[in-house]
Design an enzyme around this catalytic site. Structure first.
Site, PDB file in Angstrom:
ATOM      1  N   HIS A 100      25.367  65.499  61.946  1.00  0.00           N
ATOM      2  CA  HIS A 100      25.747  65.377  63.355  1.00  0.00           C
ATOM      3  C   HIS A 100      24.783  64.491  64.120  1.00  0.00           C
ATOM      4  O   HIS A 100      23.729  64.098  63.617  1.00  0.00           O
ATOM      5  CB  HIS A 100      25.854  66.757  64.005  1.00  0.00           C
ATOM      6  CG  HIS A 100      24.573  67.521  64.042  1.00  0.00           C
ATOM      7  ND1 HIS A 100      23.578  67.285  64.972  1.00  0.00           N
ATOM      8  CD2 HIS A 100      24.117  68.538  63.268  1.00  0.00           C
ATOM      9  CE1 HIS A 100      22.572  68.119  64.767  1.00  0.00           C
ATOM     10  NE2 HIS A 100      22.870  68.887  63.728  1.00  0.00           N
ATOM     11  N   CYS A 116      20.636  71.280  59.043  1.00  0.00           N
ATOM     12  CA  CYS A 116      21.598  70.209  59.278  1.00  0.00           C
ATOM     13  C   CYS A 116      20.907  68.852  59.176  1.00  0.00           C
ATOM     14  O   CYS A 116      19.692  68.734  59.284  1.00  0.00           O
ATOM     15  CB  CYS A 116      22.243  70.337  60.650  1.00  0.00           C
ATOM     16  SG  CYS A 116      23.588  71.521  60.699  1.00  0.00           S
TER      17      CYS A 116
END
Length: 188
Positions: A100, A116
């Protein structure tokens, strides 16, 4: 674009957590290379996943594990410039992990997330246009050798926007599983 020898199918994403680079394979000799932020100590993982879905300006629902470590976090944050997931997100399999964007580009090249993979918003928009749902994502194991100045591995790296100052940018820590490998969990 960089020289990158690979036998992977074009469109494959290879994440080199040890060197904080993400490679998007173009052919057997070249790839697009992006600088990334990765999981801090205890939140790294490796393995293979696929891009299950993609979202523009995604909403964020911090998982229960993250909220238990950081009870000050909101239970929901709508997508937008103040959201820690940034401009785009690519969800990895049935895990809580994502590739992301970030609203804190200073974290790129550092180890501060909960697992992440984050890119600058400019880079994640470019990657988002290239990556297809179903693409293979290979996360290489981090090596013991680390570059200096990798950031502070604390939950304090994740700050929320100051409502009095909308220009302040919080960092983007968001995946939640420990380093025992990619565990299957529902994506929120």
């Amino acid at each position: 674009m960089v020289d990158y020898a690979s036998h992977q199918t074009p469109g494959t994403v290879i994440i080199d957590t040890g060197n904080t680079f993400l490679y998007f394979v173009l052919n057997d000799r070249q790839a697009m290379r992006y600088g990334i932020g990765v999981g801090r100590e205890g939140f790294t993982w490796s393995g293979e996943q696929t891009v299950a879905r993609k979202a523009e300006w995604p909403d964020w629902h911090p998982p229960a594990e993250m909220v238990s470590r950081q009870p000050y976090l909101p239970r929901f944050m709508a997508g937008g410039p103040g959201n820690p997931l940034g401009a785009r997100a690519m969800y990895l399999g049935e895990t809580e992990y994502r590739i992301h964007g970030t609203n804190n580009p200073d974290t790129i090249g550092k180890r501060v997330s909960s697992g992440c993979i984050r890119l600058t918003n400019e880079d994640v928009v470019d990657l988002y246009e290239r990556v297809k749902v179903g693409a293979k994502v290979i996360v290489l194991p981090a090596t013991a050798a680390r570059r200096p100045s990798q950031g502070t591995p604390t939950d304090a790296a994740f700050r929320l926007p100051d409502p009095a100052s909308p220009s302040k940018r919080p960092s983007a820590a968001n995946a939640q599983m420990p380093s025992s490998g990619p565990k299957i969990a529902e994506v929120q």
